[in-house]
Design a protein around this motif. Structure first.
Motif, short mmCIF file in Angstrom:
data_model
loop_
_atom_site.label_atom_id
_atom_site.label_comp_id
_atom_site.label_asym_id
_atom_site.label_seq_id
_atom_site.Cartn_x
_atom_site.Cartn_y
_atom_site.Cartn_z
N LEU A 218 1.17 -1.14 -0.24
CA LEU A 218 -0.17 0.27 -0.28
C LEU A 218 0.75 1.99 -0.23
N GLY A 219 1.01 2.27 -0.99
CA GLY A 219 1.00 3.71 -0.89
C GLY A 219 -0.04 4.67 -0.19
N GLY A 220 0.35 5.84 -0.74
CA GLY A 220 -0.06 6.75 0.50
C GLY A 220 -1.95 7.04 -0.09
N ARG A 221 -1.86 7.47 -1.97
CA ARG A 221 -3.21 7.65 -1.85
C ARG A 221 -3.35 7.41 -2.83
N GLY A 222 -2.65 6.47 -4.27
CA GLY A 222 -2.37 5.91 -5.46
C GLY A 222 -3.32 4.46 -4.56
N PRO A 223 -3.27 3.61 -5.49
CA PRO A 223 -4.15 1.74 -5.13
C PRO A 223 -3.39 1.28 -4.57
N GLY A 224 -3.91 0.36 -4.18
CA GLY A 224 -2.48 -1.14 -3.62
C GLY A 224 -2.22 -2.03 -4.58
N ARG A 225 -1.23 -2.60 -4.75
CA ARG A 225 -0.44 -3.93 -5.39
C ARG A 225 -0.43 -5.22 -4.89
N VAL A 226 -0.85 -5.55 -6.45
CA VAL A 226 -0.95 -7.36 -5.12
C VAL A 226 0.48 -7.77 -5.62
N TRP A 227 1.44 -8.44 -5.47
CA TRP A 227 2.90 -8.98 -6.26
C TRP A 227 2.74 -10.65 -6.24
N ASP A 228 3.25 -11.21 -7.15
CA ASP A 228 3.76 -13.00 -7.14
C ASP A 228 4.94 -13.12 -6.57
N VAL A 229 5.39 -13.24 -5.91
CA VAL A 229 6.99 -13.11 -5.64
C VAL A 229 7.08 -13.86 -6.28
N THR A 230 6.64 -15.59 -6.91
CA THR A 230 8.07 -16.17 -7.45
C THR A 230 8.09 -15.60 -8.73
N SER A 231 7.04 -14.76 -9.56
CA SER A 231 7.31 -14.06 -11.31
C SER A 231 7.63 -12.52 -10.77
N SER A 232 7.71 -11.70 -9.40
CA SER A 232 8.40 -11.30 -9.08
C SER A 232 7.46 -9.69 -9.62
N VAL A 233 6.16 -9.74 -10.08
CA VAL A 233 6.04 -8.80 -11.32
C VAL A 233 3.53 -8.81 -10.07
N ALA A 234 3.34 -7.08 -10.69
CA ALA A 234 2.46 -7.18 -9.62
C ALA A 234 1.79 -7.70 -10.64
N VAL A 235 0.37 -8.57 -10.22
CA VAL A 235 -0.53 -9.23 -11.22
C VAL A 235 -1.86 -8.58 -10.69
N ALA A 236 -2.12 -7.27 -9.91
CA ALA A 236 -3.68 -7.12 -9.33
C ALA A 236 -3.17 -5.52 -9.17
N SER A 237 -4.13 -4.73 -9.05
CA SER A 237 -4.23 -3.67 -8.15
C SER A 237 -5.97 -4.01 -7.63
N LEU A 238 -5.56 -3.35 -6.35
CA LEU A 238 -6.26 -2.73 -6.12
C LEU A 238 -7.79 -1.29 -5.44
N SER A 239 -8.10 -0.98 -6.14
CA SER A 239 -8.49 0.58 -6.47
C SER A 239 -8.95 1.03 -5.44
N LYS A 240 -9.44 2.09 -5.20
CA LYS A 240 -9.85 2.65 -4.08
C LYS A 240 -11.25 3.59 -5.06
N GLU A 241 -12.14 3.46 -3.71
CA GLU A 241 -13.53 4.14 -4.53
C GLU A 241 -14.05 5.60 -3.59
N ASN A 242 -14.36 6.91 -3.88
CA ASN A 242 -14.29 7.35 -2.82
C ASN A 242 -13.70 7.98 -2.37
#
Length: 399
Positions: A218-242
């Motif tokens: 999680l960052g400051g005000r942007g969306p959260g991110r989901v990382w695949d540890v094995t492939s070392s890449v971001a696989v999803a974004s956790l979007s915010k609402e309101n």
């Protein structure tokens, strides 16, 4: 006569330094077995099973606290403290049983190795590793902390780190910085798995999934991110609402097949808990839980309770099944609640605050107690009804 000042409960103690981090000493750490900690780590699954069925009095419970006054000349030291918690009397030791002064370096964040290796403190420019120290006396053993010969070279001169976390089997360490950089290492070799520059504008929190496959940031005000540890890449974004602000994140294993992600969010109404499906990474629900913004968040290892601390010093336990507040301690602290951590057996919650206080709250499963109370009330009502009907002659066979 003036109102008598209430004394603090023994589970609340002030230690003279603003506190920013709190953790429990791993239960598998024993005084007499300190030299064989590696063996304990190899037998961790067995130990956890034994701990689940053991009574609290079988173990010594210690709370690790970190904080201080920073680099200024306030006279407030920067230190890591070790305090003892006694379940039988529900009390924290009035004075730390051990204290390690860190000079001008403020330990702003901390993570304790779950297997008992030691702990890592995030200082203003680097991270340092500390080990448990045991001083054997004639009659007792004194537990303390000492600087380790192990130097975390990969975490020197990296700036302030705001999030540190181990995965569930203690083999991977993830670290997130104020500069937004994310670093993931093998432990204890500190071999880099991957590094992501500017994963966020500033990285605030990290958590591993129970199976260790995913890492959420999680960052400051942007969306959260989901990382695949094995492939070392971001696989999803956790979007915010309101205009939500994501404050903290934690996974929980709710069954053998299912795990869930909780995100504590700050909204214009106060605090909310957002639940995410960990297969699709879609929102499942969002529940407003309190009118004040969340300042700290955690979940019990057994998954039954969520804990929230606020900037006003309140601490609350939330039932994860219905998302209702079960226990509320208003003004548990006089200042902002900076850290919350459940004990490894989920029986107690330690909270820490900038007002220099630490507090332990016992976790009571009120579900069973609530059922018993309802049964008692039902019996009383039925007795009253039967008494009334008998006196009215409606139930002559009871006469």
């Amino acid at each position: 006569m003036g109102k008598k000042k209430e004394t603090d409960p023994p589970a609340l103690q002030k230690y003279g330094v603003p506190l920013y981090s709190a953790a429990w000493l791993p239960l598998q750490f024993r005084h007499e077995d300190h030299d064989s900690s590696k063996q304990h780590e190899r037998e961790q699954d067995k130990d956890k099973e034994e701990i689940t069925h053991a009574s609290a009095s079988s173990y010594e419970y210690y709370v690790v606290l970190a904080g201080g006054g920073g680099e200024g000349r306030s006279g407030i030291p920067n230190a890591v403290l070790l305090s003892h918690f006694d379940f039988s009397s529900n009390s924290l030791s009035p004075q730390p049983v051990a204290k390690l002064n860190l000079g001008s370096d403020l330990p702003y964040r901390m993570v304790v190795h779950p297997g008992g290796d030691g702990l890592i403190c995030a200082l203003p420019n680097s991270c340092r590793f500390f080990e448990w120290d045991e001083v054997k006396g004639n009659e007792d053993h004194k537990l303390g902390l000492k600087s380790s010969e192990k130097v975390l070279t990969q975490l020197e001169d990296v700036g302030q780190q705001l999030a540190l976390v181990f995965n569930s089997d203690n083999s991977v360490l993830a670290v997130g910085g104020e500069d937004g950089n994310l670093r993931v290492f093998k432990w204890p070799s500190m071999e880099i798995i991957f590094k992501e520059a500017q994963a966020h504008a500033s990285l605030k929190d990290l958590c591993f999934s129970p199976d260790g496959k995913f890492l959420v940031s999680l960052g400051g005000r942007g969306p959260g991110r989901v990382w695949d540890v094995t492939s070392s890449v971001a696989v999803a974004s956790l979007s915010k609402e309101n205009d939500e602000i994501f404050a903290s994140c934690r996974f929980s294993q709710i069954s053998d097949q299912t795990q869930v992600l909780y995100v504590a969010a700050i909204t214009d109404k106060g605090s909310s808990i957002v639940t995410w499906n960990t297969s699709s990474w879609k929102r499942v629900s969002s529940k407003h839980v309190f009118r004040e913004p969340v300042s700290s968040f955690n979940i019990s290892p057994d998954g039954k309770f969520l804990a929230i601390g606020t900037a006003q010093g309140d601490v609350m336990l939330i039932n994860s099944t219905n998302m209702c507040i079960q226990t509320m301690i208003r003004k548990a602290h006089l200042g902002i609640v900076t850290a919350l951590t459940f004990s490894h057996d989920s029986r107690a919650l330690v909270s820490a605050s900038m007002d220099s206080s630490a507090r332990v709250t016992l976790v009571e499963d009120k579900k069973r107690g609530g059922s018993s109370l309802r049964i008692i009330i039902f019996i009383i009502i039925m007795a009253i009804v039967i008494y009334f009907l008998k006196n009215e002659g409606v139930l002559p066979f009871l006469g």
